[in-house]
Design an enzyme around this catalytic site. Structure first.
Site, PDB file in Angstrom:
ATOM      1  N   GLU A  97      -8.029  -6.389  -1.554  1.00  0.00           N
ATOM      2  CA  GLU A  97      -7.045  -6.573  -0.478  1.00  0.00           C
ATOM      3  C   GLU A  97      -7.078  -5.394   0.478  1.00  0.00           C
ATOM      4  O   GLU A  97      -7.721  -4.369   0.212  1.00  0.00           O
ATOM      5  CB  GLU A  97      -5.635  -6.701  -1.081  1.00  0.00           C
ATOM      6  CG  GLU A  97      -5.215  -5.423  -1.831  1.00  0.00           C
ATOM      7  CD  GLU A  97      -3.816  -5.485  -2.434  1.00  0.00           C
ATOM      8  OE1 GLU A  97      -3.341  -6.569  -2.778  1.00  0.00           O
ATOM      9  OE2 GLU A  97      -3.200  -4.393  -2.532  1.00  0.00           O
TER      10      GLU A  97
ATOM     11  N   CYS B 275       0.473   4.759  -8.970  1.00  0.00           N
ATOM     12  CA  CYS B 275       0.248   4.405  -7.564  1.00  0.00           C
ATOM     13  C   CYS B 275       1.552   4.611  -6.798  1.00  0.00           C
ATOM     14  O   CYS B 275       2.561   3.971  -7.084  1.00  0.00           O
ATOM     15  CB  CYS B 275      -0.204   2.958  -7.445  1.00  0.00           C
ATOM     16  SG  CYS B 275      -0.444   2.434  -5.725  1.00  0.00           S
TER      17      CYS B 275
HETATM   18 MN    MN Z   1      -3.067  -2.481  -2.276  1.00  0.00          MN
END
Ligand code: MN
Length: 149
Positions: free
Chosen positions: A63, A117
């Site tokens: 993505e 993340c």
């Molecule tokens: Mn991403």
């Protein structure tokens, strides 16, 4: 979350009072064997810290989007695509994913790949490659060999 300042680490890369979630809704985007834990979410900081784990042989969605990611690998080995670069990654490696760079993580080493993340709390929806974009990515043999969809 705010009421409990310390949430102790648990075995297996879990944390007290943190739910183990699906990576994404089934059918929303292609991925294989990924879980998600939301560790921190702060409106004041404007960001969230998540822990993702890709099981051996699995992969995150290929993505891209306007928001960025700041990643630190915590466990296992694997690989990532960022932009036009495929790199092997392991514990404590840092990965910066700039805006609009195609990206994907894969657990290619026969073990789970887990990483933190950091991401904006408010963020745009990821884009998936069109057929033409898949073809453009696959024009590079190293990328063609790596990406999964
Ligand atoms: Mn991403």
């Amino acid at each position: 979350m705010a009421e409990q300042p310390v949430r102790k680490a648990q075995p297996g890369f879990r944390w007290e009072a943190v739910d183990l979630l699906a990576y994404k809704a089934e059918g929303e985007a292609p991925f294989k064997d990924v879980t998600r834990q939301r560790l921190f979410a702060s409106a004041a900081l404007g960001c969230e810290l998540r822990y993702f784990e890709v099981a051996a042989g699995g992969h995150s969605t290929l993505e891209r989007h306007a928001h960025e990611h700041a990643v630190m690998v915590l466990r296992g080995r694997g690989g990532c695509l960022v932009g036009e670069r495929v790199t092997e990654v392991g514990p404590h490696d840092l990965v910066h994913i700039p805006a609009w760079h195609w990206h994907q993580f894969r657990a290619t080493a026969g073990e789970s790949l887990g990483f933190l993340c950091m991401v904006n709390a408010e963020r745009d929806r990821p884009q998936l490659p069109s057929a033409a974009e898949w073809a453009a990515l696959r024009a590079d043999p190293r990328i063609a060999d790596f990406i999964r969809g």
